[in-house]
Design an enzyme around this catalytic site. Structure first.
Site, PDB file in Angstrom:
ATOM      1  N   HIS A 116      -9.222   1.410   5.092  1.00 32.61           N
ATOM      2  CA  HIS A 116      -7.911   1.565   5.751  1.00 32.61           C
ATOM      3  C   HIS A 116      -8.077   2.522   6.934  1.00 32.61           C
ATOM      4  O   HIS A 116      -8.831   3.490   6.850  1.00 32.61           O
ATOM      5  CB  HIS A 116      -6.872   2.096   4.756  1.00 32.61           C
ATOM      6  CG  HIS A 116      -5.491   2.037   5.332  1.00 32.61           C
ATOM      7  ND1 HIS A 116      -5.028   2.995   6.201  1.00 32.61           N
ATOM      8  CD2 HIS A 116      -4.511   1.119   5.212  1.00 32.61           C
ATOM      9  CE1 HIS A 116      -3.798   2.656   6.594  1.00 32.61           C
ATOM     10  NE2 HIS A 116      -3.472   1.520   5.997  1.00 32.61           N
ATOM     11  N   GLY A 145       2.900   2.114  10.656  1.00 33.71           N
ATOM     12  CA  GLY A 145       3.879   3.180  10.447  1.00 33.71           C
ATOM     13  C   GLY A 145       4.619   3.581  11.712  1.00 33.71           C
ATOM     14  O   GLY A 145       5.271   4.625  11.752  1.00 33.71           O
ATOM     15  N   GLY A 161       3.024  -1.129   4.112  1.00 40.51           N
ATOM     16  CA  GLY A 161       3.153   0.256   3.680  1.00 40.51           C
ATOM     17  C   GLY A 161       4.595   0.595   3.355  1.00 40.51           C
ATOM     18  O   GLY A 161       5.100   0.321   2.255  1.00 40.51           O
ATOM     19  N   GLY A 162       5.292   1.161   4.336  1.00 37.16           N
ATOM     20  CA  GLY A 162       6.650   1.681   4.138  1.00 37.16           C
ATOM     21  C   GLY A 162       7.617   0.747   3.420  1.00 37.16           C
ATOM     22  O   GLY A 162       8.369   1.185   2.540  1.00 37.16           O
ATOM     23  N   GLU A 191      -6.379   4.862   8.002  1.00 39.40           N
ATOM     24  CA  GLU A 191      -6.108   6.279   7.720  1.00 39.40           C
ATOM     25  C   GLU A 191      -7.344   6.925   7.089  1.00 39.40           C
ATOM     26  O   GLU A 191      -7.628   8.102   7.325  1.00 39.40           O
ATOM     27  CB  GLU A 191      -4.873   6.408   6.812  1.00 39.40           C
ATOM     28  CG  GLU A 191      -3.602   6.162   7.620  1.00 39.40           C
ATOM     29  CD  GLU A 191      -2.474   5.507   6.870  1.00 39.40           C
ATOM     30  OE1 GLU A 191      -2.472   5.527   5.621  1.00 39.40           O
ATOM     31  OE2 GLU A 191      -1.574   4.952   7.533  1.00 39.40           O
ATOM     32  N   SER A 207       3.698  -2.228  10.265  1.00 35.70           N
ATOM     33  CA  SER A 207       5.156  -2.308  10.448  1.00 35.70           C
ATOM     34  C   SER A 207       5.741  -3.660  10.057  1.00 35.70           C
ATOM     35  O   SER A 207       6.663  -4.166  10.708  1.00 35.70           O
ATOM     36  CB  SER A 207       5.544  -1.924  11.883  1.00 35.70           C
ATOM     37  OG  SER A 207       5.156  -0.590  12.160  1.00 35.70           O
ATOM     38  N   GLU A 239      -5.230  -4.857  10.733  1.00 37.79           N
ATOM     39  CA  GLU A 239      -4.183  -3.854  10.915  1.00 37.79           C
ATOM     40  C   GLU A 239      -4.438  -3.074  12.200  1.00 37.79           C
ATOM     41  O   GLU A 239      -5.225  -2.112  12.200  1.00 37.79           O
ATOM     42  CB  GLU A 239      -4.177  -2.881   9.741  1.00 37.79           C
ATOM     43  CG  GLU A 239      -3.880  -3.535   8.408  1.00 37.79           C
ATOM     44  CD  GLU A 239      -3.248  -2.543   7.442  1.00 37.79           C
ATOM     45  OE1 GLU A 239      -2.153  -2.830   6.953  1.00 37.79           O
ATOM     46  OE2 GLU A 239      -3.836  -1.473   7.206  1.00 37.79           O
ATOM     47  N   ASN A 244       0.869  -1.173   0.000  1.00 41.76           N
ATOM     48  CA  ASN A 244       0.000   0.000   0.000  1.00 41.76           C
ATOM     49  C   ASN A 244       0.908   1.226   0.000  1.00 41.76           C
ATOM     50  O   ASN A 244       1.533   1.534   1.008  1.00 41.76           O
ATOM     51  CB  ASN A 244      -0.878  -0.042   1.264  1.00 41.76           C
ATOM     52  CG  ASN A 244      -1.685   1.224   1.463  1.00 41.76           C
ATOM     53  OD1 ASN A 244      -1.796   2.053   0.544  1.00 41.76           O
ATOM     54  ND2 ASN A 244      -2.250   1.390   2.640  1.00 41.76           N
ATOM     55  N   TRP A 245       0.968   1.892  -1.131  1.00 41.26           N
ATOM     56  CA  TRP A 245       1.892   3.027  -1.244  1.00 41.26           C
ATOM     57  C   TRP A 245       1.379   4.288  -0.564  1.00 41.26           C
ATOM     58  O   TRP A 245       2.117   5.250  -0.406  1.00 41.26           O
ATOM     59  CB  TRP A 245       2.190   3.314  -2.726  1.00 41.26           C
ATOM     60  CG  TRP A 245       3.095   2.315  -3.352  1.00 41.26           C
ATOM     61  CD1 TRP A 245       3.670   1.236  -2.729  1.00 41.26           C
ATOM     62  CD2 TRP A 245       3.555   2.295  -4.705  1.00 41.26           C
ATOM     63  NE1 TRP A 245       4.452   0.547  -3.636  1.00 41.26           N
ATOM     64  CE2 TRP A 245       4.400   1.171  -4.843  1.00 41.26           C
ATOM     65  CE3 TRP A 245       3.322   3.109  -5.812  1.00 41.26           C
ATOM     66  CZ2 TRP A 245       5.016   0.853  -6.056  1.00 41.26           C
ATOM     67  CZ3 TRP A 245       3.933   2.798  -7.023  1.00 41.26           C
ATOM     68  CH2 TRP A 245       4.781   1.677  -7.133  1.00 41.26           C
ATOM     69  N   LYS A 246       0.107   4.309  -0.227  1.00 46.03           N
ATOM     70  CA  LYS A 246      -0.479   5.505   0.407  1.00 46.03           C
ATOM     71  C   LYS A 246      -0.158   6.739  -0.458  1.00 46.03           C
ATOM     72  O   LYS A 246      -0.158   6.638  -1.678  1.00 46.03           O
ATOM     73  CB  LYS A 246       0.043   5.656   1.844  1.00 46.03           C
ATOM     74  CG  LYS A 246      -0.068   4.350   2.630  1.00 46.03           C
ATOM     75  CD  LYS A 246       0.228   4.502   4.087  1.00 46.03           C
ATOM     76  CE  LYS A 246       0.090   3.150   4.764  1.00 46.03           C
ATOM     77  NZ  LYS A 246       0.233   3.211   6.209  1.00 46.03           N
TER      78      LYS A 246
HETATM   79  P1  PGA Z   1       3.204   0.179   7.422  1.00 42.74           P
HETATM   80  O1  PGA Z   1       1.708   0.391   6.862  1.00 42.74           O
HETATM   81  O2  PGA Z   1       3.699  -1.120   6.849  1.00 42.74           O
HETATM   82  O3  PGA Z   1       3.982   1.363   6.920  1.00 42.74           O
HETATM   83  O4  PGA Z   1       3.089   0.124   8.915  1.00 42.74           O
HETATM   84  C1  PGA Z   1       0.823  -0.684   6.767  1.00 42.74           C
HETATM   85  C2  PGA Z   1      -0.498  -0.230   6.227  1.00 42.74           C
HETATM   86  O5  PGA Z   1      -0.967   0.850   6.590  1.00 42.74           O
HETATM   87  O6  PGA Z   1      -1.123  -0.936   5.418  1.00 42.74           O
END
Ligand code: PGA
Length: 251
Positions: A96, A174, A235-236, A98, A214, A168, A10-12
């Site tokens: 998600h 993150g 994500g990251g 966010e 993470s 999640e 997930n590149w956000k």
């Molecule tokens: P993260 O994000 O791996 O950067 O913690 C995961 C996500 O939000 O899907």
């Protein structure tokens, strides 16, 4: 029931078109590693990069990070499912944390989006997870049960084939504070129990449940060894092809 492992990046709001181009130049590393391991891989770029990525990667599914539930109309800034379908997107991440936190997305809106995706025979990666305060209060399972039940309301047995659930915990996203593999297994198993009560044991055993929060190349294998954890939403660590390929290799 053997479930194909699934890893989605997930590149956000990261990776410009230029950066996506750099990713695509080395994306064959990911496709090759996932083929060898028999793992399904996908990436969810920004709307602006989606088409470029779709046209320049092979063996990697392309997802959207969201989708509107209406077919078209006066919904400024939103992107409709037929638009995503047109560029070959296979599905969307829905709910998600966010989006729940910053855009006020509710379980009810997630449900509309999930049903709209299924009507187009597209996949929904439905995200659920508790906040840190809810975790501290010990109400994780209540929160998850409500999110799963309301999000999947009206989804029939056939529709379930296109559902992937991502657990999640918000406090792990993150932050580098990833949940332990025991917590991930406990909650993914619980999600399967909720699915069993909503559908049937066989239906629940087919659904893939991912952990996210993470996940890094050095910890991914721990999660994927757990019985009810069928994949990871990352994500990251999914932003560069080199890191993404490391994730796949370490499964
Ligand atoms: P993260 O994000 O791996 O950067 O913690 C995961 C996500 O939000 O899907």
């Amino acid at each position: 029931m053997a479930r194909t492992k699934i890893l989605v990046g997930n590149w956000k709001m990261n990776n410009t078109i230029a950066e996506s181009k750099v990713f695509c130049e080395s994306a064959s590393l990911i496709a090759q590693a996932s083929k060898e391991k028999g793992i399904e891989v996908g990436v969810a770029p920004s709307y602006l990069s989606i088409q470029y990525v779709k046209e320049h990667v092979e063996g990697i599914d392309v997802y959207s990070q969201d989708a509107h539930y209406k077919e078209k109309g006066a919904y400024t800034s939103s992107v409709a499912i037929p638009m995503l379908e047109e560029v070959g997107v296979v599905g969307a991440i829905i709910g998600h944390s966010e989006r729940r936190a910053y855009e006020g997305e509710t379980n009810e809106v997630c449900n509309l989006k999930i049903k709209a995706l299924l009507a187009h025979n597209m996949k929904a990666i439905y995200c659920v997870g508790e906040t840190e305060a809810q975790f501290d209060q010990g109400i994780t399972k209540e929160v998850i049960k409500e999110q799963v039940t309301k999000g999947l309301e009206g989804v029939d047995h056939d529709g379930l084939d296109n559902i992937v659930i991502a657990y999640e915990p918000v406090w792990a996203i993150g932050t580098g504070k990833n949940a332990s593999k025991e917590i991930a297994q406990d909650i993914c198993h619980y999600i399967r129990e909720v699915l069993t009560s909503l559908y049937c044991p066989k239906c629940a055993s087919k659904v893939r449940i991912m952990y996210g929060g993470s996940v890094k190349p050095n910890n991914i294998h721990e999660y994927l060894l757990e019985e009810d954890v069928d994949g990871a939403l990352v994500g990251g660590a999914s932003l560069t092809a080199a890191s993404f390929a490391e994730l796949v290799k370490n499964i």
